[in-house]
Design an enzyme around this catalytic site. Structure first.
Site, PDB file in Angstrom:
ATOM      1  N   HIS A 150       0.863  -1.186   0.000  1.00 11.71           N
ATOM      2  CA  HIS A 150       0.000   0.000   0.000  1.00 11.71           C
ATOM      3  C   HIS A 150       0.901   1.239   0.000  1.00 11.71           C
ATOM      4  CE1 HIS A 150      -2.808   2.926   1.839  1.00 11.71           C
ATOM      5  NE2 HIS A 150      -3.802   2.090   1.579  1.00 11.71           N
ATOM      6  N   ASP A 181       2.888  -4.552   8.044  1.00 11.30           N
ATOM      7  CA  ASP A 181       1.659  -3.772   7.860  1.00 11.30           C
ATOM      8  C   ASP A 181       0.491  -4.748   8.027  1.00 11.30           C
ATOM      9  OD1 ASP A 181      -0.658  -2.727   6.760  1.00 11.30           O
ATOM     10  OD2 ASP A 181       0.334  -1.802   5.045  1.00 11.30           O
ATOM     11  N   LYS A 235     -10.360  -0.547  10.050  1.00 13.16           N
ATOM     12  CA  LYS A 235     -10.408  -1.696   9.142  1.00 13.16           C
ATOM     13  C   LYS A 235     -10.894  -2.951   9.859  1.00 13.16           C
ATOM     14  CE  LYS A 235      -8.122   0.194   5.480  1.00 13.16           C
ATOM     15  NZ  LYS A 235      -6.825   0.084   4.844  1.00 13.16           N
ATOM     16  N   GLN A 243      -4.788  -5.088   6.921  1.00 15.42           N
ATOM     17  CA  GLN A 243      -5.797  -5.998   6.367  1.00 15.42           C
ATOM     18  C   GLN A 243      -5.866  -7.315   7.130  1.00 15.42           C
ATOM     19  OE1 GLN A 243      -8.055  -5.332   4.146  1.00 15.42           O
ATOM     20  NE2 GLN A 243      -7.256  -3.345   3.508  1.00 15.42           N
ATOM     21  N   CYS A 294      -4.651   2.665  -3.779  1.00 16.02           N
ATOM     22  CA  CYS A 294      -3.427   3.125  -3.076  1.00 16.02           C
ATOM     23  C   CYS A 294      -2.263   2.172  -3.312  1.00 16.02           C
ATOM     24  CB  CYS A 294      -3.654   3.299  -1.581  1.00 16.02           C
ATOM     25  SG  CYS A 294      -4.832   4.569  -1.169  1.00 16.02           S
TER      26      CYS A 294
HETATM   27  C1  LIG Z   1      -5.794   0.753   4.675  1.00 15.81           C
HETATM   28  C2  LIG Z   1      -4.416   0.254   4.585  1.00 15.81           C
HETATM   29  C3  LIG Z   1      -3.336   1.015   5.030  1.00 15.81           C
HETATM   30  C4  LIG Z   1      -3.507   2.398   5.568  1.00 15.81           C
HETATM   31  O1  LIG Z   1      -4.268   2.390   6.719  1.00 15.81           O
HETATM   32  P1  LIG Z   1      -4.901   3.754   7.277  1.00 15.81           P
HETATM   33  O2  LIG Z   1      -5.893   3.290   8.255  1.00 15.81           O
HETATM   34  O3  LIG Z   1      -5.517   4.449   6.095  1.00 15.81           O
HETATM   35  O4  LIG Z   1      -3.789   4.532   7.867  1.00 15.81           O
HETATM   36  C5  LIG Z   1      -2.076   0.478   4.939  1.00 15.81           C
HETATM   37  N1  LIG Z   1      -1.874  -0.750   4.436  1.00 15.81           N
HETATM   38  C6  LIG Z   1      -2.883  -1.519   4.003  1.00 15.81           C
HETATM   39  C7  LIG Z   1      -2.586  -2.890   3.485  1.00 15.81           C
HETATM   40  C8  LIG Z   1      -4.184  -1.046   4.052  1.00 15.81           C
HETATM   41  O5  LIG Z   1      -5.184  -1.799   3.597  1.00 15.81           O
END
Ligand SMILES: *Cc1c(COP(=O)(O)O)cnc(C)c1O
Length: 424
Positions: free
Chosen positions: A141, A218, A244, A221, A382
């Site tokens: 992302h 990260d 999320k 998800q 993104c």
């Molecule tokens: C949504 C997302 C982000 C960013 O998260 P925010 O809540 O917008 O800061 C980063 N990495 C992944 C894989 C995402 O789906």
């Protein structure tokens, strides 16, 4: 398995429970799912962008404002103590959810984006120098690309990228080759928000640690879809976003191993991150406070804790089984649709279905589906470098959460048939 649940028969959206998971009862907790869009029942297939919120999250937040609101950590009065307790209990809850060793390894931030920026600004500032390397992957992302790119530009370091195969899986042999003595950090997503690929984090951490490189994960998800155990993964950092995973926006957490958090310089300066201040010298607080300058998002933390309770209550294991059933049903259905190409067919995959349909622009697909009450995402999600990897400007993306059912997939298929009609 419960068959012919009396209330289920009245609800057109509901399939039989899978593995003891009663999706009808889960749906009852989400008031927004009863909305209609252009007179059609809402079919929400955009949870990878943000999930919907169960009633208990909203209740927990309004309870905080109604009964407990005051500033944390500072007051001696009753309400301030209540607020501090609520905020710190939320931290303990996140620590348990991620199986962190200590609650003080959990830092509240605005979300995954801020967590990456925090690590880039603190760990990166201290550890990355000219000629060093940060290794990311082709499926990140923008949040897990741009802060590293900015850091590398500032420091004269290099951003390296692990490639993926056509199914959307990391090529681990390439990753191993790319990790060298100059690699100061490996930053990788647990689950791709575009492809749904579940990356083998444990294996990646072993590989990186063998060469002395720490790993940032990260988990934006992954948190709503997989049980997470940062000690078993042995990762150095793990970031999640409240919104999320059925919680509110504006709150998320960064997990960091205590050794790193002690060694890292502070992030922002201000109140709460200090032990003492004079004009000559400031002594910083210990983690996690060292990284939490200013009045935090207390109600957000309380909401995130309630979201964690929700996920734990519905029971992660049966939730995973249910989502996998809907995903498998969706992948099978969409793969039979004439002219449709699935993007992201990894063998380990979570509930994200990206696709293109002939040369119809994804934006047109999304607009036509919207008139049918179906919410999907279209665009680059993104992840522009990932789109380039597949030679596409954009995809259409249907993403799943615990409240989706096979009927949602049927609605999507019927909607796509409408798209087909328009572009005949
Ligand atoms: C949504 C997302 C982000 C960013 O998260 P925010 O809540 O917008 O800061 C980063 N990495 C992944 C894989 C995402 O789906």
């Amino acid at each position: 398995m419960v068959k012919n649940h009396p209330q289920m028969m009245n609800n057109p959206h509901v399939t039989s429970p899978v593995g003891g998971f009663d999706v009808w009862r889960v749906r009852q907790e989400f008031p927004i799912l009863k909305e209609t869009v252009y007179g059609k029942p809402l079919v929400y297939l955009d949870s990878a962008a943000t999930s919907q919120k169960p009633q208990r999250v909203m209740d927990a937040m309004s309870h905080f404002f109604l009964r407990e609101n005051a500033n944390v950590h500072r007051g001696v009065h009753y309400l301030s103590e209540r607020a501090t307790e609520a905020y710190e209990n939320a931290r303990v809850k996140v620590a348990r959810f991620l199986n962190a060793k200590h609650a003080n390894e959990i830092i509240f931030v605005r979300g995954t984006t801020e967590a990456v920026n925090l690590v880039a600004a603190t760990f990166g500032k201290a550890q990355v120098g000219p000629g060093d390397e940060v290794l990311i992957t082709a499926m990140e992302h923008h949040s897990n690309i741009v802060p590293w790119q900015m850091l590398c530009q500032e420091k004269g370091a290099h951003l390296r990228v692990t490639p993926i195969n056509d199914a959307g899986e990391l090529i681990l042999s390439e990753m191993e080759r790319l990790i060298g003595p100059k690699t100061k950090l490996v930053a990788v997503t647990h689950i791709s928000n575009v492809l749904g690929t579940i990356n083998p984090i444990q294996e990646i951490v072993k590989m990186a640690h063998a060469k002395g490189a720490p790993v940032f994960v990260d988990g934006a998800q992954a948190a709503p879809h997989l049980p997470i155990d940062v000690q078993a993964l042995d990762c150095d950092f793990y970031a999640i976003s409240g919104h999320k995973m059925y919680g509110p926006t504006g709150i998320g957490t960064l997990y960091g191993k205590r050794e790193w958090l002690d060694a890292m310089p502070p992030y922002q300066g201000g109140g709460d991150m200090i032990l003492s201040v004079s004009f000559e010298k400031t002594v910083y607080n210990k983690p996690p406070n060292k990284f939490e300058a200013g009045t935090p998002n207390m109600a957000g933390a309380v909401g995130m804790a309630a979201a964690i309770d929700f996920v734990m209550d519905v029971e992660h294991h049966s939730l995973v089984t249910h989502e996998h059933d809907v995903l498998a049903y969706g992948m099978a259905a969409l793969s039979t649709f004439p002219g449709l190409r699935l993007i992201g067919t990894a063998s380990a995959k979570s509930g994200v279905i990206s696709f293109v349909l002939d040369d119809i622009h994804p934006h047109d697909i999304g607009t036509i589906l919207d008139r049918e009450g179906i919410a999907i995402r279209t665009g680059h999600h993104c992840a522009q470098p990932l789109m380039n990897r597949f030679g596409l400007p954009a995809t259409a993306r249907a993403s799943l959460a615990c409240y989706n059912t096979r009927h949602d997939i049927d609605a999507l298929m019927a909607g796509l048939a409408k798209v087909r009609e328009v572009f005949r």
